[in-house]
Design a protein around this motif. Sequence first.
Motif, PDB file in Angstrom:
ATOM      1  N   PHE A   1      -1.990   5.744   6.685  1.00 58.91           N
ATOM      2  CA  PHE A   1      -1.654   4.599   5.828  1.00 58.91           C
ATOM      3  C   PHE A   1      -0.421   3.822   6.255  1.00 58.91           C
ATOM      4  CE2 PHE A   1      -3.999   7.419   2.815  1.00 58.91           C
ATOM      5  CZ  PHE A   1      -5.076   6.564   2.618  1.00 58.91           C
ATOM      6  N   ASP A   2       0.057   4.042   7.465  1.00 59.72           N
ATOM      7  CA  ASP A   2       1.211   3.264   7.896  1.00 59.72           C
ATOM      8  C   ASP A   2       1.104   2.921   9.383  1.00 59.72           C
ATOM      9  OD1 ASP A   2       3.607   2.052   8.430  1.00 59.72           O
ATOM     10  OD2 ASP A   2       4.890   3.657   7.668  1.00 59.72           O
TER      11      ASP A   2
ATOM     12  N   GLY B   1      -2.381  -9.733   7.584  1.00 59.05           N
ATOM     13  CA  GLY B   1      -1.751  -9.592   6.271  1.00 59.05           C
ATOM     14  C   GLY B   1      -2.726  -9.223   5.165  1.00 59.05           C
TER      15      GLY B   1
ATOM     16  N   GLN C   1      -3.517  -5.624   5.480  1.00 58.05           N
ATOM     17  CA  GLN C   1      -2.365  -4.794   5.135  1.00 58.05           C
ATOM     18  C   GLN C   1      -2.161  -4.710   3.619  1.00 58.05           C
ATOM     19  OE1 GLN C   1       1.022  -5.965   7.488  1.00 58.05           O
ATOM     20  NE2 GLN C   1      -0.096  -5.683   9.405  1.00 58.05           N
ATOM     21  N   LEU C   2      -2.453  -5.809   2.911  1.00 55.12           N
ATOM     22  CA  LEU C   2      -2.351  -5.759   1.446  1.00 55.12           C
ATOM     23  C   LEU C   2      -3.318  -4.715   0.886  1.00 55.12           C
ATOM     24  CD1 LEU C   2      -1.441  -6.699  -1.334  1.00 55.12           C
ATOM     25  CD2 LEU C   2      -3.093  -8.581  -1.171  1.00 55.12           C
TER      26      LEU C   2
ATOM     27  N   ALA D   1      -2.079  -1.276   1.727  1.00 59.10           N
ATOM     28  CA  ALA D   1      -0.911  -0.933   0.895  1.00 59.10           C
ATOM     29  C   ALA D   1      -1.364  -0.476  -0.495  1.00 59.10           C
ATOM     30  CB  ALA D   1       0.035  -2.133   0.791  1.00 59.10           C
TER      31      ALA D   1
ATOM     32  N   ARG E   1      -2.840   2.951  -0.027  1.00 58.96           N
ATOM     33  CA  ARG E   1      -1.703   3.858   0.187  1.00 58.96           C
ATOM     34  C   ARG E   1      -1.022   4.197  -1.142  1.00 58.96           C
ATOM     35  NH1 ARG E   1       2.461   5.357   3.828  1.00 58.96           N
ATOM     36  NH2 ARG E   1       4.472   5.309   2.808  1.00 58.96           N
ATOM     37  N   GLU E   2      -0.803   3.191  -1.979  1.00 57.87           N
ATOM     38  CA  GLU E   2      -0.174   3.414  -3.286  1.00 57.87           C
ATOM     39  C   GLU E   2      -0.976   4.430  -4.103  1.00 57.87           C
ATOM     40  OE1 GLU E   2       0.634  -0.151  -5.684  1.00 57.87           O
ATOM     41  OE2 GLU E   2       0.227   1.040  -7.478  1.00 57.87           O
TER      42      GLU E   2
ATOM     43  N   LEU F   1      -0.448   7.875  -2.899  1.00 53.97           N
ATOM     44  CA  LEU F   1       0.873   8.383  -3.284  1.00 53.97           C
ATOM     45  C   LEU F   1       0.973   8.727  -4.768  1.00 53.97           C
ATOM     46  CD1 LEU F   1       3.074   5.842  -1.286  1.00 53.97           C
ATOM     47  CD2 LEU F   1       3.106   8.329  -0.977  1.00 53.97           C
ATOM     48  N   THR F   2       0.253   8.000  -5.625  1.00 55.44           N
ATOM     49  CA  THR F   2       0.538   8.104  -7.066  1.00 55.44           C
ATOM     50  C   THR F   2      -0.629   8.530  -7.938  1.00 55.44           C
ATOM     51  OG1 THR F   2      -0.042   5.775  -7.437  1.00 55.44           O
ATOM     52  CG2 THR F   2       2.275   6.255  -6.956  1.00 55.44           C
TER      53      THR F   2
ATOM     54  N   ASP G   1       7.889   5.767  -5.517  1.00 57.76           N
ATOM     55  CA  ASP G   1       7.658   5.802  -4.074  1.00 57.76           C
ATOM     56  C   ASP G   1       8.204   4.572  -3.365  1.00 57.76           C
ATOM     57  OD1 ASP G   1       6.056   8.273  -3.473  1.00 57.76           O
ATOM     58  OD2 ASP G   1       4.859   7.452  -5.094  1.00 57.76           O
TER      59      ASP G   1
ATOM     60  N   GLN H   1       3.798   7.259 -11.243  1.00 54.89           N
ATOM     61  CA  GLN H   1       4.464   6.144 -10.579  1.00 54.89           C
ATOM     62  C   GLN H   1       5.983   6.342 -10.483  1.00 54.89           C
ATOM     63  OE1 GLN H   1       3.758   2.403 -12.646  1.00 54.89           O
ATOM     64  NE2 GLN H   1       3.682   1.272 -10.724  1.00 54.89           N
TER      65      GLN H   1
ATOM     66  N   LEU I   1       5.180  -0.269   4.596  1.00 58.02           N
ATOM     67  CA  LEU I   1       4.011  -1.117   4.403  1.00 58.02           C
ATOM     68  C   LEU I   1       4.086  -1.873   3.073  1.00 58.02           C
ATOM     69  CD1 LEU I   1       1.325  -2.020   5.649  1.00 58.02           C
ATOM     70  CD2 LEU I   1       0.210  -0.170   4.376  1.00 58.02           C
ATOM     71  N   ALA I   2       4.569  -1.194   2.021  1.00 55.37           N
ATOM     72  CA  ALA I   2       4.677  -1.853   0.722  1.00 55.37           C
ATOM     73  C   ALA I   2       5.596  -3.069   0.795  1.00 55.37           C
ATOM     74  CB  ALA I   2       5.190  -0.858  -0.329  1.00 55.37           C
TER      75      ALA I   2
ATOM     76  N   ALA J   1       3.526  -5.786   3.550  1.00 53.13           N
ATOM     77  CA  ALA J   1       2.213  -6.375   3.285  1.00 53.13           C
ATOM     78  C   ALA J   1       2.365  -7.629   2.422  1.00 53.13           C
ATOM     79  CB  ALA J   1       1.314  -5.352   2.592  1.00 53.13           C
ATOM     80  N   PRO J   2       1.885  -8.762   2.928  1.00 58.13           N
ATOM     81  CA  PRO J   2       2.065 -10.023   2.185  1.00 58.13           C
ATOM     82  C   PRO J   2       1.361  -9.961   0.833  1.00 58.13           C
ATOM     83  CG  PRO J   2       1.204 -10.425   4.408  1.00 58.13           C
ATOM     84  CD  PRO J   2       1.138  -8.950   4.176  1.00 58.13           C
ATOM     85  N   GLY J   3       2.078 -10.317  -0.222  1.00 60.82           N
ATOM     86  CA  GLY J   3       1.485 -10.377  -1.564  1.00 60.82           C
ATOM     87  C   GLY J   3       1.536  -9.077  -2.333  1.00 60.82           C
ATOM     88  N   TYR J   4       1.911  -7.985  -1.655  1.00 62.70           N
ATOM     89  CA  TYR J   4       1.886  -6.697  -2.350  1.00 62.70           C
ATOM     90  C   TYR J   4       2.911  -6.641  -3.483  1.00 62.70           C
ATOM     91  CZ  TYR J   4       2.124  -1.690  -3.192  1.00 62.70           C
ATOM     92  OH  TYR J   4       2.126  -0.466  -3.793  1.00 62.70           O
TER      93      TYR J   4
ATOM     94  N   ASP K   1       1.707  -8.534  -6.430  1.00 63.38           N
ATOM     95  CA  ASP K   1       0.588  -7.814  -7.036  1.00 63.38           C
ATOM     96  C   ASP K   1       1.104  -6.625  -7.850  1.00 63.38           C
ATOM     97  OD1 ASP K   1      -2.614  -7.502  -6.642  1.00 63.38           O
ATOM     98  OD2 ASP K   1      -1.674  -5.529  -6.771  1.00 63.38           O
ATOM     99  N   TYR K   2       2.061  -5.916  -7.291  1.00 66.40           N
ATOM    100  CA  TYR K   2       2.642  -4.737  -7.953  1.00 66.40           C
ATOM    101  C   TYR K   2       3.283  -5.132  -9.280  1.00 66.40           C
ATOM    102  CZ  TYR K   2       5.095  -0.192  -8.057  1.00 66.40           C
ATOM    103  OH  TYR K   2       5.550   1.054  -8.397  1.00 66.40           O
TER     104      TYR K   2
ATOM    105  N   ARG L   1       0.690  -6.175 -11.912  1.00 61.82           N
ATOM    106  CA  ARG L   1       0.057  -5.000 -12.538  1.00 61.82           C
ATOM    107  C   ARG L   1       1.029  -4.283 -13.474  1.00 61.82           C
ATOM    108  NH1 ARG L   1      -1.056  -1.274  -8.596  1.00 61.82           N
ATOM    109  NH2 ARG L   1      -0.167  -2.486  -6.889  1.00 61.82           N
TER     110      ARG L   1
ATOM    111  N   ARG M   1      -5.120  -6.830 -19.107  1.00 59.17           N
ATOM    112  CA  ARG M   1      -5.549  -6.961 -17.709  1.00 59.17           C
ATOM    113  C   ARG M   1      -5.659  -8.402 -17.243  1.00 59.17           C
ATOM    114  NH1 ARG M   1     -10.649  -3.516 -16.452  1.00 59.17           N
ATOM    115  NH2 ARG M   1     -11.234  -3.920 -18.635  1.00 59.17           N
TER     116      ARG M   1
END
Lengths: 406, 406
Positions: free
Chosen positions: A178-179, A205, A208-209, A212, A215-216, A219-220, B149, B223, B317-318, B321-324, B327-328, B331, B385
């Motif tokens: 994941f990296d 990109g 990669q989004l 990511a 990957r999240e 991790l969680t 993370d 998280q 990566l977090a 990554a464009p837009g992550y 997005d995070y 959410r 949502r």
Amino acid sequence: MSAYHPLNETEAIEIARTMKNVFPAGAELNCREIGDGNLNLVFHISDSVSGSSIIMKQALPYAKVVGESWPLTLDRARIESEALIQEGKLAPGLVPNVYSYDPSLALTIMEDLSDHVIMRRGLIEGGRYPLFAGHISTFLAQSLFFTSDLGMNQQDKKIRLRDFINPELCKITEDLIFDHPYTDADTNSFDEAIRDEAEALWSDGALQLEVALLREKFLTHAQALLHGDLHTGSIFITPESTKVIDPEFAYFGPMGFDIGAIIANLLTSFASRIHWDADEPAREAFRAYLLSTIAEIWTQFEAKFRALWDQHGVDRLASAAPGYKDDYLRRLLQDTIGYTGCKMIRRIVGLAHVAEIDSIPDTAARERAQRLTLAIGKSLIKLNRNAQSIHQLIDTVKTTTASAKK
Amino acid sequence: MSAYHPLNETEAIEIARTMKNVFPAGAELNCREIGDGNLNLVFHISDSVSGSSIIMKQALPYAKVVGESWPLTLDRARIESEALIQEGKLAPGLVPNVYSYDPSLALTIMEDLSDHVIMRRGLIEGGRYPLFAGHISTFLAQSLFFTSDLGMNQQDKKIRLRDFINPELCKITEDLIFDHPYTDADTNSFDEAIRDEAEALWSDGALQLEVALLREKFLTHAQALLHGDLHTGSIFITPESTKVIDPEFAYFGPMGFDIGAIIANLLTSFASRIHWDADEPAREAFRAYLLSTIAEIWTQFEAKFRALWDQHGVDRLASAAPGYKDDYLRRLLQDTIGYTGCKMIRRIVGLAHVAEIDSIPDTAARERAQRLTLAIGKSLIKLNRNAQSIHQLIDTVKTTTASAKK
């Protein structure tokens, strides 16, 4: 841990001799070390009188990959043996029996499966396993459902999660899957001929989004107890029998990671057939077999998982809320498709490759297989959050393969 | 744990006398037990000579709520003291100092905050706290970012998660917030006048789907280290100072659960003003203060969280990554809005209510406040949502309140 030391074959035989229920008095024990020496010692011990045999697997305090060596916890032997025992209870007959585990030696003694072959090797040789989809879908449905908040007491699950905290092995996955493939990392390894493909990953990109986000979740998202490394090299197989081995990466993570691992490795086999089937009809037939196996795995998994939920669901609201079950399985499919893609890409540009592709002797064929694997992997990652059906995965594989031919 | 027994005031003074750095020789110690006796003993010990004082909090081996009693682990005292120490490092000045923790007695000795008031009580009395949004947004951003993370070594986080496995306290939340209000459970408690509202919750499938999804995240989404019970009764406050207390529900869960807890309890205060402000201009002014505080909390939290990410992000990566990042945070806002709604609904129909509404003496006004709380809660859960901005939460509160008046 002070008693720990790597065993030699004589010591392994001495330990085996104490297993009176396997080896009778007068057994003539022979021992061969059959591991690859990178992570574990694996002793095969057999009695030439009775024909009985066992496997003794001992964790080494380091990992060796491509010449590099780094320290690695022996606690993974505990995790592996506990996971095998748990999986054996939930999916009887689909993992080797564990006879004993000795924490001081990081040593697990288990059933000998020498009559099976490693599935990756079997597929390279063109083997077909008509019962595999049924077996592995049962393994997945049982092991995932009953360790999730849907099928396990939710307080017991938290305690169990504590037993399977697995930081060092998870880090290998977090880095290598994941990296690193998405940046110019030292650990990456790829044929120079496809440098353009690697560099494209480092600058994509949109891809990669998605990675990511996956990957999240790795991790969680403590969804269920995973095998954690469920590729075709972790499966012993015959046409009649399937045995999942080596769950040392086990931890509580997203279910789709295990399902995706299986599918990804069937798809690296799919991509590799460029070489292994000399004539196109044979190649297409084997590929069709692989794709129908993938569709069967998901379809049977979903049916079995839903049936378990209906019969054994422990979460009142999750069972009662209209539409929740469908939503859950749709998200699980989407995760599966995303992780499938991630696990394909890392096998081409990351540290650890797969034999079915790396061992293609013809350079041009190997390059085509590598490019096809990457193309399918990227397409699946970009599909993941939009997917509604396993047929979209199959269609994506077919479409990408057809485009690659042009 | 064999030494464990509930302390009496004499024993509490004896222990306090050993704290030479707080109480000098010759101290004249006075002790009052000031807890509500439901979960913990709380001793206030002060020296009438020097004026120094401390709080000693001892966990009881049971919980008492509305006459019922059930056994509860003393390990929660360890979790609470460890969480307080962790929060104190990450958000200095925003939690009480911990002087010592004795596992054998499940006893934490900490800073006395008697010059503060419980925020729930302060709001009932019309108090305004202009620094609160700044303080709590700092507390949230620091405590959540640096245990996630994104901001913590990802292997250390897994070890830390193991220390905060908290099954018994999590079960209270899972049952009382994420299950019972949505079915005819014995633990539910509501005024008979709003039985129609309770029954509507039990049959609202669209609402239950959203709650099931939020429940799933509470169960599985590890998280960050949450406070876990961050309502206005867990905050000591003055116009100058904010102190978060009582993190015995701490565990690794979805960040939005903590942020939503704060907002939900500001909104129960909002709904309760039907009674507490006799004239409409005063009511509207106080409500406007509460809504602007809510908007400030999110806006400041987001800015601080993004700044921490930019400066201290540990996930390559977090961050790349464009837009992550967007997005995070989108959410996270959506989770926050969903959990806000869940925490409002349980305060009206579930086991544990809030004083600002339960203590409204006028029956009709109390009923209107209860119905308004439920209406806002349901609207926010159904919004969650789809939300893109905190202003949608504010608008939903205003619109729902305007409709309720008609």
